[in-house]
Structure formats: structure tokens, C-alpha cells
Scaffold this motif. Structure first.
Motif, mmCIF file in Angstrom:
data_model
loop_
_atom_site.group_PDB
_atom_site.id
_atom_site.type_symbol
_atom_site.label_atom_id
_atom_site.label_comp_id
_atom_site.label_asym_id
_atom_site.label_seq_id
_atom_site.Cartn_x
_atom_site.Cartn_y
_atom_site.Cartn_z
ATOM 1 N N GLU A 181 -9.944 -9.392 3.382
ATOM 2 C CA GLU A 181 -10.132 -9.245 1.938
ATOM 3 C C GLU A 181 -9.110 -10.078 1.175
ATOM 4 N N PHE A 182 -7.865 -10.028 1.611
ATOM 5 C CA PHE A 182 -6.803 -10.790 0.964
ATOM 6 C C PHE A 182 -7.081 -12.287 1.072
ATOM 7 N N ALA A 183 -7.547 -12.712 2.236
ATOM 8 C CA ALA A 183 -7.789 -14.133 2.499
ATOM 9 C C ALA A 183 -8.910 -14.718 1.639
ATOM 10 N N ALA A 184 -9.703 -13.868 1.029
ATOM 11 C CA ALA A 184 -10.734 -14.368 0.123
ATOM 12 C C ALA A 184 -10.109 -15.039 -1.097
ATOM 13 N N THR A 185 -8.896 -14.673 -1.423
ATOM 14 C CA THR A 185 -8.182 -15.243 -2.555
ATOM 15 C C THR A 185 -7.117 -16.237 -2.111
ATOM 16 N N LEU A 186 -6.398 -15.884 -1.050
ATOM 17 C CA LEU A 186 -5.255 -16.678 -0.597
ATOM 18 C C LEU A 186 -5.074 -16.448 0.891
ATOM 19 N N PRO A 187 -4.845 -17.500 1.666
ATOM 20 C CA PRO A 187 -4.667 -17.292 3.110
ATOM 21 C C PRO A 187 -3.435 -16.431 3.404
ATOM 22 N N VAL A 188 -3.593 -15.530 4.339
ATOM 23 C CA VAL A 188 -2.462 -14.735 4.813
ATOM 24 C C VAL A 188 -1.671 -15.610 5.778
ATOM 25 N N GLU A 189 -0.397 -15.795 5.507
ATOM 26 C CA GLU A 189 0.439 -16.621 6.376
ATOM 27 C C GLU A 189 1.237 -15.791 7.368
ATOM 28 N N THR A 190 1.620 -14.578 6.956
ATOM 29 C CA THR A 190 2.361 -13.691 7.845
ATOM 30 C C THR A 190 1.956 -12.249 7.589
ATOM 31 N N VAL A 191 2.140 -11.442 8.619
ATOM 32 C CA VAL A 191 1.923 -10.001 8.498
ATOM 33 C C VAL A 191 3.105 -9.301 9.156
ATOM 34 N N GLN A 192 3.443 -8.152 8.606
ATOM 35 C CA GLN A 192 4.581 -7.385 9.105
ATOM 36 C C GLN A 192 4.126 -5.972 9.479
ATOM 37 N N PRO A 193 3.759 -5.753 10.751
ATOM 38 C CA PRO A 193 3.347 -4.419 11.202
ATOM 39 C C PRO A 193 4.448 -3.753 12.045
ATOM 40 N N PRO A 194 4.368 -2.439 12.214
ATOM 41 C CA PRO A 194 5.271 -1.772 13.145
ATOM 42 C C PRO A 194 4.803 -2.035 14.579
ATOM 43 N N TYR A 195 5.770 -2.157 15.513
ATOM 44 C CA TYR A 195 5.397 -2.416 16.899
ATOM 45 C C TYR A 195 6.580 -2.123 17.800
ATOM 46 N N HIS A 196 6.348 -1.279 18.785
ATOM 47 C CA HIS A 196 7.355 -1.006 19.814
ATOM 48 C C HIS A 196 6.660 -0.431 21.037
ATOM 49 N N LEU A 197 7.412 -0.189 22.081
ATOM 50 C CA LEU A 197 6.833 0.268 23.338
ATOM 51 C C LEU A 197 6.027 1.560 23.208
ATOM 52 N N PHE A 198 6.377 2.397 22.265
ATOM 53 C CA PHE A 198 5.663 3.655 22.069
ATOM 54 C C PHE A 198 4.576 3.556 21.002
ATOM 55 N N ARG A 199 4.494 2.430 20.324
ATOM 56 C CA ARG A 199 3.510 2.255 19.243
ATOM 57 C C ARG A 199 2.856 0.886 19.389
ATOM 58 N N ARG A 200 1.682 0.876 20.010
ATOM 59 C CA ARG A 200 1.082 -0.388 20.429
ATOM 60 C C ARG A 200 -0.330 -0.612 19.902
ATOM 61 N N GLU A 201 -0.749 0.141 18.920
ATOM 62 C CA GLU A 201 -2.132 0.030 18.463
ATOM 63 C C GLU A 201 -2.485 -1.351 17.933
ATOM 64 N N ILE A 202 -1.504 -2.140 17.509
ATOM 65 C CA ILE A 202 -1.815 -3.473 16.978
ATOM 66 C C ILE A 202 -2.243 -4.459 18.066
ATOM 67 N N GLU A 203 -2.036 -4.077 19.323
ATOM 68 C CA GLU A 203 -2.444 -4.962 20.421
ATOM 69 C C GLU A 203 -3.963 -5.109 20.510
ATOM 70 N N ALA A 204 -4.680 -4.086 20.092
ATOM 71 C CA ALA A 204 -6.140 -4.090 20.239
ATOM 72 C C ALA A 204 -6.833 -5.076 19.317
ATOM 73 N N GLU A 205 -6.429 -5.125 18.064
ATOM 74 C CA GLU A 205 -7.160 -5.948 17.102
ATOM 75 C C GLU A 205 -6.257 -6.892 16.309
ATOM 76 N N LEU A 206 -5.186 -6.365 15.751
ATOM 77 C CA LEU A 206 -4.369 -7.160 14.828
ATOM 78 C C LEU A 206 -3.724 -8.365 15.506
ATOM 79 N N LEU A 207 -3.084 -8.158 16.645
ATOM 80 C CA LEU A 207 -2.414 -9.289 17.300
ATOM 81 C C LEU A 207 -3.388 -10.377 17.739
ATOM 82 N N PRO A 208 -4.521 -10.041 18.363
ATOM 83 C CA PRO A 208 -5.483 -11.104 18.688
ATOM 84 C C PRO A 208 -6.011 -11.823 17.440
#
Length: 186
Positions: A27-54
Motif C-alpha cells: 500500500e505504501f509503495a503505491a505512493t513511494l517505494p519502501v527502501e527499508t523496513v524495521q521489524p522485530p526479530y530474534h531467536l524467539f520471534r521469527r514470524e517475519i521469516e515466512a513472508e516479510l524477509l522473502p
């Protein structure tokens, strides 16, 4: 739109987002390209591996993760008897109390033993693991003391082999995934 105007005017050079999922980034990219994202990530919190990181890797979006030490859990300094200040959210969190906490402290202890075999601290292992993901560009690490900064910097010298990463996965199999508060809840 306002950010696009600021970029066009030369007032800012780049735009990034924090805690966005892939739908929000589209949605954001419809106006301006996203250059960086800042999500939480650690050994006990890995949900971003499924979709966001790829998603980010496929689009060459910089990923600056925060919380690689799991709110102190991966420092190796917490014990079942650790108490938190009255204004510290961890004191009221199920992540830092009860069976989940004790089980995850045992996992941290196993990680610390493995880190010791590698000649590093458990904090360095946790940060190096985060940075070993090819989609991650930066790990934002909080510190309260200079010695913590120095320890964290040591992680930049750590290279984890495929066998090391596999051993970490084996150790983490006994862990209970945890999340932290949203920034709004802190």
C-alpha cells in the motif's frame, strides 16, 4: 504523499517504515517505494521469516531488525529470580514469568553453552544468528552500559557455519516463541 513531497524537495533522502507487514508495504509503495523496513526479530520471534524477509529480499528492501536480544532474554544474565522495575513491562509479561520463562531460560542456557564452545557470548551468538539471515542488513541492539556495546560489536566478527546454524535450530526446538509489546504498548 507528504513524504514523497519531502523527497522531491530534497529535504529527506530516503524513506523507511517500521513494523509494517507486506500488505502495508504494498500500500505504501503505491505512493513511494519502501527502501527499508524495521521489524522485530530474534531467536524467539521469527514470524517475519515466512513472508516479510522473502518479500524484502526479492525487492531489495533494506531490513533493519530490532530486538535481537529478545528484550534481554538472550543476554544470558536473566534468571528465574530476576525481578524487574515497577515501570518495566517485562515484570507483568507472561514472556518473563512462569513456565514459558523458565523453559526459555533453559534454552538460553543451552545456547550459552554452545556459544562458549565457539568462544563467544550468548549475546554475540544471538546477534550473529540474526545477521546470518541474508535478508537482514542491520541489527539494532540496545545497550545500557558500554560493556554491552563492546560485547555486541564482537558479534560482527562472528561467522556462523551451516553446522552452527543447524545446532542453533536444534537448541531452539525446545523454546516457546515469544513476542514483545508493540511500540505503542511500551
Amino acid at each position: 504523499g507528504a513524504l514523497a513531497e519531502l523527497v522531491a524537495a530534497g529535504k529527506i533522502g530516503h524513506v523507511g517504515v517500521s513494523n509494517y507487514d507486506t500488505v502495508q508495504m504494498e500500500e505504501f509503495a503505491a505512493t513511494l517505494p519502501v527502501e527499508t523496513v524495521q521489524p522485530p526479530y530474534h531467536l524467539f520471534r521469527r514470524e517475519i521469516e515466512a513472508e516479510l524477509l522473502p518479500y524484502c529480499r526479492a525487492r531489495d528492501i533494506g531490513v533493519l531488525v530490532y530486538g535481537p536480544l529478545a528484550h534481554g532474554l538472550l543476554t544470558g544474565t536473566l534468571t528465574p529470580h530476576t525481578t524487574f522495575a515497577a515501570d518495566d513491562w517485562r515484570g507483568a509479561s507472561s514472556v518473563f514469568t512462569g513456565d514459558t520463562y523458565r523453559r526459555n531460560l533453559a534454552t538460553v542456557s543451552a545456547l550459552a553453552t554452545f556459544a562458549g564452545e565457539l568462544g563467544i557470548t550468548v549475546s554475540q551468538l544471538a546477534i550473529a544468528w540474526t545477521l546470518a539471515n541474508p535478508a537482514v542488513h542491520v541489527a539494532i541492539v540496545g545497550a545500557r552500559q558500554v560493556v554491552h556495546v563492546q560485547d555486541s560489536l564482537g558479534a560482527t566478527e562472528v561467522w556462523l557455519s551451516a553446522a552452527d546454524l543447524a545446532e542453533i535450530e536444534t537448541i531452539m526446538a525446545a523454546a516457546t516463541p515469544v513476542a514483545g509489546p508493540s511500540p505503542e504498548g511500551m
